[in-house]
Design an enzyme around this catalytic site. Structure first.
Site, PDB file in Angstrom:
ATOM      1  N   PRO A 136       0.757  -1.158  -0.295  1.00  0.00           N
ATOM      2  CA  PRO A 136      -0.039   0.023  -0.164  1.00  0.00           C
ATOM      3  C   PRO A 136       1.110   1.221   0.026  1.00  0.00           C
ATOM      4  CG  PRO A 136      -0.271  -1.146   2.177  1.00  0.00           C
ATOM      5  CD  PRO A 136       0.600  -2.097   1.220  1.00  0.00           C
ATOM      6  N   ASN A 137       0.393   2.195  -0.759  1.00  0.00           N
ATOM      7  CA  ASN A 137       0.999   3.576  -0.912  1.00  0.00           C
ATOM      8  C   ASN A 137       2.005   3.554  -1.624  1.00  0.00           C
ATOM      9  OD1 ASN A 137      -1.218   4.806   0.888  1.00  0.00           O
ATOM     10  ND2 ASN A 137      -0.331   3.830   2.348  1.00  0.00           N
TER      11      ASN A 137
ATOM     12  N   ARG B 298       4.876  10.912  -2.591  1.00  0.00           N
ATOM     13  CA  ARG B 298       4.813  10.636  -1.022  1.00  0.00           C
ATOM     14  C   ARG B 298       5.897  10.990  -0.362  1.00  0.00           C
ATOM     15  NH1 ARG B 298       4.801   4.562   0.900  1.00  0.00           N
ATOM     16  NH2 ARG B 298       4.102   5.016   3.308  1.00  0.00           N
TER      17      ARG B 298
ATOM     18  N   TYR C 115      10.911   8.782   0.937  1.00  0.00           N
ATOM     19  CA  TYR C 115      10.904   7.805  -0.134  1.00  0.00           C
ATOM     20  C   TYR C 115      11.516   8.445  -1.391  1.00  0.00           C
ATOM     21  CZ  TYR C 115       7.836   5.456   3.244  1.00  0.00           C
ATOM     22  OH  TYR C 115       7.426   5.004   4.367  1.00  0.00           O
TER      23      TYR C 115
ATOM     24  N   ASN D  53       7.955  -5.631  -1.289  1.00  0.00           N
ATOM     25  CA  ASN D  53       7.958  -4.643  -0.208  1.00  0.00           C
ATOM     26  C   ASN D  53       6.531  -4.326   0.425  1.00  0.00           C
ATOM     27  OD1 ASN D  53       7.871  -2.228   1.348  1.00  0.00           O
ATOM     28  ND2 ASN D  53       9.010  -1.048  -0.104  1.00  0.00           N
TER      29      ASN D  53
ATOM     30  N   ALA E 149       3.278  -0.751   4.677  1.00  0.00           N
ATOM     31  CA  ALA E 149       2.552  -0.979   6.214  1.00  0.00           C
ATOM     32  C   ALA E 149       2.156  -2.214   6.347  1.00  0.00           C
ATOM     33  CB  ALA E 149       1.558   0.001   6.225  1.00  0.00           C
TER      34      ALA E 149
ATOM     35  N   ASP F 111       2.160 -15.750   6.347  1.00  0.00           N
ATOM     36  CA  ASP F 111       1.936 -17.079   6.235  1.00  0.00           C
ATOM     37  C   ASP F 111       1.752 -17.510   4.538  1.00  0.00           C
ATOM     38  OD1 ASP F 111       1.400 -17.709   8.669  1.00  0.00           O
ATOM     39  OD2 ASP F 111      -0.825 -17.700   8.349  1.00  0.00           O
TER      40      ASP F 111
ATOM     41  N   GLU G 156      12.771  -9.335   1.198  1.00  0.00           N
ATOM     42  CA  GLU G 156      11.968  -8.197   1.326  1.00  0.00           C
ATOM     43  C   GLU G 156      12.667  -6.988   1.325  1.00  0.00           C
ATOM     44  OE1 GLU G 156      11.781  -8.318   5.726  1.00  0.00           O
ATOM     45  OE2 GLU G 156      10.286  -6.679   6.056  1.00  0.00           O
TER      46      GLU G 156
ATOM     47  N   HIS H 131      12.642  -2.670   1.882  1.00  0.00           N
ATOM     48  CA  HIS H 131      12.209  -1.401   2.533  1.00  0.00           C
ATOM     49  C   HIS H 131      12.856  -0.360   1.933  1.00  0.00           C
ATOM     50  CE1 HIS H 131       9.164  -3.483   4.702  1.00  0.00           C
ATOM     51  NE2 HIS H 131      10.245  -4.157   5.232  1.00  0.00           N
ATOM     52  N   ILE H 132      12.400   0.552   1.261  1.00  0.00           N
ATOM     53  CA  ILE H 132      13.020   1.817   0.825  1.00  0.00           C
ATOM     54  C   ILE H 132      13.791   2.541   1.946  1.00  0.00           C
ATOM     55  CG2 ILE H 132      12.721   4.064  -0.465  1.00  0.00           C
ATOM     56  CD1 ILE H 132      10.268   2.731  -1.609  1.00  0.00           C
ATOM     57  N   SER H 133      13.218   2.989   2.831  1.00  0.00           N
ATOM     58  CA  SER H 133      13.640   3.421   4.232  1.00  0.00           C
ATOM     59  C   SER H 133      14.079   2.659   5.260  1.00  0.00           C
ATOM     60  CB  SER H 133      12.414   4.381   4.827  1.00  0.00           C
ATOM     61  OG  SER H 133      11.506   3.523   5.292  1.00  0.00           O
TER      62      SER H 133
ATOM     63  N   ARG I 160      13.032   4.257  12.568  1.00  0.00           N
ATOM     64  CA  ARG I 160      11.972   5.058  12.249  1.00  0.00           C
ATOM     65  C   ARG I 160      11.222   4.741  13.661  1.00  0.00           C
ATOM     66  NH1 ARG I 160       9.334   4.963   6.685  1.00  0.00           N
ATOM     67  NH2 ARG I 160       7.937   6.650   7.455  1.00  0.00           N
TER      68      ARG I 160
HETATM   69  C1  DQA Z   1       8.361   0.920   3.772  1.00  0.00           C
HETATM   70  C2  DQA Z   1       8.381   1.191   5.169  1.00  0.00           C
HETATM   71  C3  DQA Z   1       6.799   0.852   5.837  1.00  0.00           C
HETATM   72  O1  DQA Z   1       7.142   1.067   7.264  1.00  0.00           O
HETATM   73  C4  DQA Z   1       5.939   2.010   5.399  1.00  0.00           C
HETATM   74  O2  DQA Z   1       4.712   1.570   5.870  1.00  0.00           O
HETATM   75  C5  DQA Z   1       5.986   2.028   3.817  1.00  0.00           C
HETATM   76  C6  DQA Z   1       7.086   1.932   3.130  1.00  0.00           C
HETATM   77  C7  DQA Z   1       9.727   1.350   3.102  1.00  0.00           C
HETATM   78  O3  DQA Z   1       9.481   1.018   2.041  1.00  0.00           O
HETATM   79  O4  DQA Z   1      10.394   1.993   3.642  1.00  0.00           O
HETATM   80  O5  DQA Z   1       4.623   2.169   3.428  1.00  0.00           O
HETATM   81  O6  DQA Z   1       7.901  -0.476   3.364  1.00  0.00           O
END
Ligand code: DQA
Length: 141
Positions: A9-10, A17, A22, A71, A74, A84, A95, A97-99, A104
């Site tokens: 999501p997002n 964003r 990001y 990724n 959230a 699962d 996995e 994550h950009i950040s 955080r």
């Molecule tokens: C994220 C980190 C998550 O905590 C956050 O909810 C995101 C992006 C990242 O790529 O840094 O939406 O997965």
């Protein structure tokens, strides 16, 4: 070799964003760069804001593709169902994550994903996806 890139999501809002966290690049633009770097790989890109659709995508690609770069955004911090699904499939899953989620808010330190994936890359920006693809490529040799 077939690799699925799955974003949660997002992440469809990348570029617009919270750019200080990001970055300024849309994921579609980044995908063009990524696919150009790995011409021999067949990529499928899937993004959804809906948890069940992400579970469906992991199930769909996880038995027919050579790897998944995921990724879960959230849902990383909330989704037993995504954890699962990863545990259920055959394909290796990385996995991304950009950040740097560990630097955080505390709620981002909890992951239902990290314990069931092959490895995690966090905090290296969009380059994390490329690093994940390289690792998956290496598993084939
Ligand atoms: C994220 C980190 C998550 O905590 C956050 O909810 C995101 C992006 C990242 O790529 O840094 O939406 O997965």
């Amino acid at each position: 070799m077939k690799i699925a890139i799955i974003n949660g999501p997002n992440l469809n809002l990348l570029g617009k964003r919270e750019p200080t966290i990001y970055g300024n690049q849309s994921f579609e633009d980044y995908m063009d760069i990524l696919t150009a770097k790995f011409p021999a790989i067949h990529f499928e890109y899937f993004q959804s804001n809906i948890e069940g659709e992400l579970v469906n995508a992991i199930q769909q690609f996880g038995f027919s593709f050579d790897g998944i770069v995921l990724n879960p955004a959230a849902y990383t911090h909330t989704s037993v169902a995504i954890g699962d699904a990863i545990a259920a499939v055959n394909a290796p899953v990385v996995e991304v994550h950009i950040s740097n989620v560990h630097a955080r808010e505390d709620f981002r330190k909890l992951s239902y994903v990290s314990g069931v994936v092959d490895g995690s890359i966090t905090g290296l920006g969009l380059m994390g996806y490329e690093l994940a693809v390289n690792w998956l490529l290496n598993q084939q040799k």
